[in-house]
Design a protein around this motif. Sequence first.
Motif, PDB file in Angstrom:
ATOM      1  N   PRO A 202      -8.304 -13.105 -16.549  1.00  0.00           N
ATOM      2  CA  PRO A 202      -6.947 -12.636 -15.614  1.00  0.00           C
ATOM      3  C   PRO A 202      -6.752 -11.206 -15.243  1.00  0.00           C
ATOM      4  CG  PRO A 202      -6.184 -13.005 -18.280  1.00  0.00           C
ATOM      5  CD  PRO A 202      -8.099 -14.153 -18.055  1.00  0.00           C
ATOM      6  N   ILE A 203      -5.907 -10.704 -14.790  1.00  0.00           N
ATOM      7  CA  ILE A 203      -6.520  -9.633 -14.303  1.00  0.00           C
ATOM      8  C   ILE A 203      -5.299  -8.748 -13.491  1.00  0.00           C
ATOM      9  CG2 ILE A 203      -8.037  -9.663 -12.060  1.00  0.00           C
ATOM     10  CD1 ILE A 203      -8.993  -6.960 -13.452  1.00  0.00           C
ATOM     11  N   ARG A 204      -4.016  -8.036 -14.090  1.00  0.00           N
ATOM     12  CA  ARG A 204      -3.383  -7.664 -13.648  1.00  0.00           C
ATOM     13  C   ARG A 204      -4.124  -6.603 -12.976  1.00  0.00           C
ATOM     14  NH1 ARG A 204       1.715  -8.922 -15.203  1.00  0.00           N
ATOM     15  NH2 ARG A 204       2.498  -6.747 -14.573  1.00  0.00           N
ATOM     16  N   ILE A 205      -3.315  -6.349 -11.339  1.00  0.00           N
ATOM     17  CA  ILE A 205      -3.155  -5.194 -10.031  1.00  0.00           C
ATOM     18  C   ILE A 205      -2.368  -4.956  -9.475  1.00  0.00           C
ATOM     19  CG2 ILE A 205      -4.783  -4.801  -8.421  1.00  0.00           C
ATOM     20  CD1 ILE A 205      -7.136  -6.830  -8.696  1.00  0.00           C
ATOM     21  N   LEU A 206      -2.226  -4.170  -9.470  1.00  0.00           N
ATOM     22  CA  LEU A 206      -1.297  -3.005  -8.673  1.00  0.00           C
ATOM     23  C   LEU A 206      -1.732  -1.931  -7.481  1.00  0.00           C
ATOM     24  CD1 LEU A 206       1.894  -1.974  -7.756  1.00  0.00           C
ATOM     25  CD2 LEU A 206       1.631  -0.010  -9.533  1.00  0.00           C
ATOM     26  N   VAL A 207      -1.212  -2.357  -5.844  1.00  0.00           N
ATOM     27  CA  VAL A 207      -1.717  -1.621  -4.415  1.00  0.00           C
ATOM     28  C   VAL A 207      -0.305  -0.765  -4.220  1.00  0.00           C
ATOM     29  CG1 VAL A 207      -2.880  -1.068  -2.469  1.00  0.00           C
ATOM     30  CG2 VAL A 207      -3.584  -2.781  -4.479  1.00  0.00           C
ATOM     31  N   ALA A 208      -0.621   0.120  -4.046  1.00  0.00           N
ATOM     32  CA  ALA A 208       0.779   1.027  -4.229  1.00  0.00           C
ATOM     33  C   ALA A 208       0.121   2.609  -3.144  1.00  0.00           C
ATOM     34  CB  ALA A 208       1.383   1.808  -5.306  1.00  0.00           C
ATOM     35  N   GLY A 209       0.874   2.937  -2.278  1.00  0.00           N
ATOM     36  CA  GLY A 209       0.672   3.389  -1.239  1.00  0.00           C
ATOM     37  C   GLY A 209       1.514   4.157  -0.283  1.00  0.00           C
ATOM     38  N   ASP A 210       1.249   4.324   1.204  1.00  0.00           N
ATOM     39  CA  ASP A 210       2.231   4.751   2.096  1.00  0.00           C
ATOM     40  C   ASP A 210       1.438   3.610   2.637  1.00  0.00           C
ATOM     41  OD1 ASP A 210      -0.731   5.165   2.770  1.00  0.00           O
ATOM     42  OD2 ASP A 210      -0.835   7.326   3.330  1.00  0.00           O
ATOM     43  N   SER A 211       1.430   3.560   4.550  1.00  0.00           N
ATOM     44  CA  SER A 211       1.804   2.292   5.242  1.00  0.00           C
ATOM     45  C   SER A 211       0.475   2.191   5.175  1.00  0.00           C
ATOM     46  CB  SER A 211       1.693   3.197   6.585  1.00  0.00           C
ATOM     47  OG  SER A 211       1.118   4.241   7.069  1.00  0.00           O
ATOM     48  N   SER A 212      -0.975   2.238   5.013  1.00  0.00           N
ATOM     49  CA  SER A 212      -1.926   2.532   4.989  1.00  0.00           C
ATOM     50  C   SER A 212      -2.226   0.936   4.185  1.00  0.00           C
ATOM     51  CB  SER A 212      -3.190   3.084   5.119  1.00  0.00           C
ATOM     52  OG  SER A 212      -3.163   3.849   4.203  1.00  0.00           O
ATOM     53  N   ALA A 213      -0.740   1.441   2.617  1.00  0.00           N
ATOM     54  CA  ALA A 213      -0.952   0.750   1.437  1.00  0.00           C
ATOM     55  C   ALA A 213      -0.081  -0.770   2.057  1.00  0.00           C
ATOM     56  CB  ALA A 213      -0.391   1.438   0.178  1.00  0.00           C
ATOM     57  N   ALA A 214       0.843   0.002   2.296  1.00  0.00           N
ATOM     58  CA  ALA A 214       1.986  -1.021   3.140  1.00  0.00           C
ATOM     59  C   ALA A 214       1.321  -1.978   3.935  1.00  0.00           C
ATOM     60  CB  ALA A 214       2.851  -1.076   3.906  1.00  0.00           C
ATOM     61  N   GLY A 215       0.169  -1.963   5.015  1.00  0.00           N
ATOM     62  CA  GLY A 215      -0.004  -3.300   5.957  1.00  0.00           C
ATOM     63  C   GLY A 215      -0.393  -2.926   7.062  1.00  0.00           C
ATOM     64  N   VAL A 216       0.634  -1.284   7.585  1.00  0.00           N
ATOM     65  CA  VAL A 216       0.361  -0.958   8.808  1.00  0.00           C
ATOM     66  C   VAL A 216      -0.798  -1.277  10.321  1.00  0.00           C
ATOM     67  CG1 VAL A 216       1.377   0.791  10.732  1.00  0.00           C
ATOM     68  CG2 VAL A 216       2.691   0.590   8.011  1.00  0.00           C
ATOM     69  N   GLY A 217      -0.282  -2.112  10.861  1.00  0.00           N
ATOM     70  CA  GLY A 217      -1.617  -1.998  11.705  1.00  0.00           C
ATOM     71  C   GLY A 217      -2.259  -3.895  11.688  1.00  0.00           C
TER      72      GLY A 217
ATOM     73  N   ILE B  31       3.598  -2.607  -4.187  1.00  0.00           N
ATOM     74  CA  ILE B  31       4.328  -1.301  -4.030  1.00  0.00           C
ATOM     75  C   ILE B  31       3.770  -0.407  -2.557  1.00  0.00           C
ATOM     76  CG2 ILE B  31       5.588   0.406  -5.288  1.00  0.00           C
ATOM     77  CD1 ILE B  31       5.523  -1.157  -7.672  1.00  0.00           C
ATOM     78  N   ALA B  32       4.559  -0.317  -1.655  1.00  0.00           N
ATOM     79  CA  ALA B  32       4.165   0.607  -0.883  1.00  0.00           C
ATOM     80  C   ALA B  32       5.158   0.994   0.698  1.00  0.00           C
ATOM     81  CB  ALA B  32       3.002   0.406   0.357  1.00  0.00           C
ATOM     82  N   ASN B  33       5.232   2.224   1.243  1.00  0.00           N
ATOM     83  CA  ASN B  33       6.400   2.347   2.486  1.00  0.00           C
ATOM     84  C   ASN B  33       6.224   3.436   3.155  1.00  0.00           C
ATOM     85  OD1 ASN B  33       9.202   1.718   2.842  1.00  0.00           O
ATOM     86  ND2 ASN B  33       9.350   3.654   2.561  1.00  0.00           N
ATOM     87  N   THR B  34       5.834   2.759   3.954  1.00  0.00           N
ATOM     88  CA  THR B  34       5.971   3.664   5.482  1.00  0.00           C
ATOM     89  C   THR B  34       6.900   5.199   4.771  1.00  0.00           C
ATOM     90  OG1 THR B  34       5.687   2.187   7.157  1.00  0.00           O
ATOM     91  CG2 THR B  34       6.045   4.201   8.544  1.00  0.00           C
ATOM     92  N   GLY B  35       5.307   6.109   5.655  1.00  0.00           N
ATOM     93  CA  GLY B  35       5.708   7.577   5.313  1.00  0.00           C
ATOM     94  C   GLY B  35       5.830   8.475   3.750  1.00  0.00           C
ATOM     95  N   TRP B  36       6.005   7.571   2.984  1.00  0.00           N
ATOM     96  CA  TRP B  36       5.652   7.718   1.533  1.00  0.00           C
ATOM     97  C   TRP B  36       4.371   8.701   1.821  1.00  0.00           C
ATOM     98  CZ3 TRP B  36       6.456   3.685  -2.283  1.00  0.00           C
ATOM     99  CH2 TRP B  36       7.773   2.827  -1.908  1.00  0.00           C
TER     100      TRP B  36
END
Length: 252
Positions: free
Chosen positions: A62-77, A104-109
């Motif tokens: 088991p491994i706990r992973i967080l991906v966090a960031g802006d629009s690229s983390a949110a998958g825009v594209g 945890i990601a959001n466009t514009g952050w």
Amino acid sequence: MTEELNKQPIHAFIEKPSLVRRLFFGCLVPILLAQGLWVRQSVPKLAEAKGPRQGVVGSGKPIRILVAGDSSAAGVGAPVQDKALMGCLLSRLAVDFAVHWQLIANTGWSTRDLRLFLDTVPETSYDVVLTATGVNDITSRRSVTVCLRDQIKLVKLLRERLGARQILISGLPPVHRFPSLPEPLRGCIGDRAKRLDKAIQSWSREQPDCDHLRLNFPVGTEYMATDGFHPGPGIYALWAEAAAAVIRARWR
């Protein structure tokens, strides 16, 4: 705060631009401002990738992973999360691990926006955190010094509030080759992106729990999103493969 995380002052990690370069870009400020406004109005606004933002996949350790960031983390594209950074990373790690994951990601952050949001979530513990911020910092005309300081503050929060044991800091993409940006705006933003990326890389070398992930990926139309600014599924796949290799190297 900087003294807590570094043996050297923050300016030691930042490469200063030459006087000629500063004067050159300084003379172009009116043109750069006009081009920046044109880009904001003309580049199409793409939606974030659809799909869940947390779950459990795979089998094994088991491994706990967080991906966090802006629009690229949110998958825009990318149309769906399976084709975006999070989904591509999961498909590569699920072979070896039982991955408890969250996005945890959001466009514009900006980096600061992400840190302020993460400061409101319940305290928890992640084995790995992959961050993707920085582009919105440099396009907002923040200095490289301020941008690096924001990155350091984010790492501090990830350590202390989210218990991150391994922090992968995604570098800045090759903005100087983005097809949607006209010259000289492309060269100006690209220069600041390269300087910030070098500073983050230099700083992260001194942090035993941090890894800098270089994002020198292709930027042709077959790799990028239709807006010529965000990654497409091809880049997300390469990005995830690079991140998965670093994670496996530490956790296997």
